[in-house]
Every structure is written in structure tokens, then in C-alpha cells.
Scaffold this motif. Structure first.
Motif, PDB file in Angstrom:
ATOM      1  N   ILE A  40       0.813  -1.221   0.000  1.00  7.28           N
ATOM      2  CA  ILE A  40       0.000   0.000   0.000  1.00  7.28           C
ATOM      3  C   ILE A  40       0.850   1.276   0.000  1.00  7.28           C
ATOM      4  O   ILE A  40       0.482   2.260  -0.626  1.00  7.28           O
ATOM      5  CB  ILE A  40      -1.033  -0.005   1.148  1.00  7.28           C
ATOM      6  CG1 ILE A  40      -2.139   0.998   0.829  1.00  7.28           C
ATOM      7  CG2 ILE A  40      -0.386   0.230   2.507  1.00  7.28           C
ATOM      8  CD1 ILE A  40      -3.446   0.718   1.488  1.00  7.28           C
ATOM      9  N   ASP A  41       2.003   1.265   0.652  1.00  9.95           N
ATOM     10  CA  ASP A  41       2.857   2.460   0.647  1.00  9.95           C
ATOM     11  C   ASP A  41       3.444   2.712  -0.738  1.00  9.95           C
ATOM     12  O   ASP A  41       3.466   3.849  -1.208  1.00  9.95           O
ATOM     13  CB  ASP A  41       3.972   2.338   1.683  1.00  9.95           C
ATOM     14  CG  ASP A  41       3.435   2.412   3.107  1.00  9.95           C
ATOM     15  OD1 ASP A  41       2.417   3.103   3.333  1.00  9.95           O
ATOM     16  OD2 ASP A  41       4.017   1.763   3.990  1.00  9.95           O
ATOM     17  N   ASN A  44       0.673   3.982  -3.092  1.00  9.69           N
ATOM     18  CA  ASN A  44       0.014   5.225  -2.704  1.00  9.69           C
ATOM     19  C   ASN A  44      -0.038   6.212  -3.868  1.00  9.69           C
ATOM     20  O   ASN A  44       0.978   6.525  -4.473  1.00  9.69           O
ATOM     21  CB  ASN A  44       0.742   5.861  -1.515  1.00  9.69           C
ATOM     22  CG  ASN A  44      -0.012   7.039  -0.949  1.00  9.69           C
ATOM     23  OD1 ASN A  44      -1.212   6.994  -0.776  1.00  9.69           O
ATOM     24  ND2 ASN A  44       0.713   8.112  -0.655  1.00  9.69           N
ATOM     25  N   ASN A 134      -2.636   5.484   1.338  1.00  5.00           N
ATOM     26  CA  ASN A 134      -2.135   4.851   2.564  1.00  5.00           C
ATOM     27  C   ASN A 134      -2.378   5.725   3.799  1.00  5.00           C
ATOM     28  O   ASN A 134      -1.898   5.412   4.877  1.00  5.00           O
ATOM     29  CB  ASN A 134      -0.652   4.513   2.431  1.00  5.00           C
ATOM     30  CG  ASN A 134       0.227   5.745   2.357  1.00  5.00           C
ATOM     31  OD1 ASN A 134      -0.257   6.874   2.261  1.00  5.00           O
ATOM     32  ND2 ASN A 134       1.533   5.536   2.359  1.00  5.00           N
ATOM     33  N   ARG A 137      -3.592   3.957   6.983  1.00  7.33           N
ATOM     34  CA  ARG A 137      -2.864   2.738   7.360  1.00  7.33           C
ATOM     35  C   ARG A 137      -1.646   3.114   8.193  1.00  7.33           C
ATOM     36  O   ARG A 137      -0.963   4.081   7.918  1.00  7.33           O
ATOM     37  CB  ARG A 137      -2.387   1.971   6.124  1.00  7.33           C
ATOM     38  CG  ARG A 137      -3.486   1.433   5.248  1.00  7.33           C
ATOM     39  CD  ARG A 137      -3.964   0.124   5.775  1.00  7.33           C
ATOM     40  NE  ARG A 137      -5.126  -0.343   5.036  1.00  7.33           N
ATOM     41  CZ  ARG A 137      -5.454  -1.604   4.955  1.00  7.33           C
ATOM     42  NH1 ARG A 137      -4.714  -2.525   5.521  1.00  7.33           N
ATOM     43  NH2 ARG A 137      -6.530  -1.973   4.311  1.00  7.33           N
ATOM     44  N   ASP A 150      -8.948   3.395   1.667  1.00  9.00           N
ATOM     45  CA  ASP A 150      -7.727   2.797   1.108  1.00  9.00           C
ATOM     46  C   ASP A 150      -7.795   2.864  -0.409  1.00  9.00           C
ATOM     47  O   ASP A 150      -6.780   2.933  -1.085  1.00  9.00           O
ATOM     48  CB  ASP A 150      -7.599   1.324   1.507  1.00  9.00           C
ATOM     49  CG  ASP A 150      -7.445   1.120   3.003  1.00  9.00           C
ATOM     50  OD1 ASP A 150      -6.838   1.978   3.667  1.00  9.00           O
ATOM     51  OD2 ASP A 150      -7.933   0.089   3.510  1.00  9.00           O
TER      52      ASP A 150
END
Length: 163
Positions: A40-41, A44, A134, A137, A150
Motif C-alpha cells: 500500500i505504501d 500510494n 495509505n 494505514r 484505502d
């Protein structure tokens, strides 16, 4: 003043070209929820396609899950919490919440009518196209509440269940 029809086409052409040039490119590869959550990072801000199971979206909560069984488990836990809270419980920490990977889906842009389209797809597998964020999160775990995002949806289509 009336603009002749042959001129209207030439007047609209720059608008069409500008909006096409500024639009996001639709990804061709469909990702799994596990892949998106794990990356997810790195993802992003990118537009992705994600496959998963979409239960019914609610005004403050909409999630995409790996499969129907996991979505149903989470749904049963959420229902048990609501029942306990409605009955006056002060503490629902004893109700076990499964920790299945999922993506929180935002509302999407107003022109997309995502919630309406999601209502038609609810209870099925789907492919969602959207922009990954992100911001909700922390170390891969959800930290936002009330319609966390998300995935900011752009498009949704019903898909066949996996074999």
C-alpha cells in the motif's frame, strides 16, 4: 448568437483532448487484496484494479474482502457488536473481530454515484478501479474509522467468483 454545428465540433475538440490528456490511465493488470495491502505504501497515489468480494456497503463503512466467507465472518462480528451495543453493553471487546485483509472503499467522486453502483454489485465478486491511499494505514493496519479510504473508487464491475 448561434454557433454553426461544424464549428461546435472544433470548439469541443480542445476540451476533449485536455480531459483525455489529464485523465488517469486505466491499469490492465488486476491485483489481489493481499498484494495491494502488502504494497500500500508503494502503491500510494496510483490507480489500480483490485479483485475481491463486495458485501453490502453502508453509509459509514464499505469494504472489499478476499472472499465471501471472510466478508461473512466480519459481518457476523459487526452484527454481534451492534446487537450488544443496542442492548446497552458498555464493552464489546469480548466479541472477536476476524483480522482478514481488506480494503476500505471511499465514496468516490460525486459524479460517479459509487454507492448506488455498489448497491447493484453487493453480494458478488467485483473488480474495482481506483486510486490507492495509505493515509488510513499504519504499519499495514487500518487506523481510520467512518468510511476510511484505502481505495478511492473510479469504476466498479461485477466479476465471476474464483474457481
Amino acid at each position: 448568437m448561434r454557433i454553426p454545428s461544424e464549428c461546435r465540433t472544433w470548439l469541443l475538440l480542445p476540451v476533449v483532448l485536455a480531459t483525455t490528456a489529464c485523465g488517469t490511465q486505466t491499469p490492465t493488470k488486476t491485483m489481489t487484496i493481499d498484494t495491494v495491502v502488502a504494497n500500500i505504501d508503494a502503491l500510494n497515489g496510483q490507480t489500480v484494479r483490485v479483485f475481491g468480494y463486495l458485501p453490502e456497503c453502508e453509509p459509514m463503512s464499505c469494504g472489499l474482502y478476499r472472499n465471501k466467507a471472510e466478508a461473512d465472518q466480519i459481518g457476523r462480528s459487526m452484527k454481534a457488536m451492534r446487537v450488544a451495543l443496542d442492548a446497552g453493553a458498555d464493552d464489546v471487546s469480548g466479541i472477536r473481530m476476524p483480522l482478514h485483509p481488506s480494503l476500505a472503499i471511499g465514496e468516490g467522486p460525486p459524479w460517479a454515484f459509487f454507492d448506488l453502483r455498489a448497491r447493484l454489485t453487493a453480494g458478488h465478486y467485483a473488480i474495482l478501479t481506483g486510486k490507492i491511499s495509505n493515509k488510513c494505514r499504519s504499519n499495514g493496519k487500518p487506523v481510520c474509522l467512518d468510511r476510511a479510504t484505502d481505495l478511492e473508487p473510479i469504476a466498479i464491475q461485477q466479476a465471476a467468483a474464483p474457481l
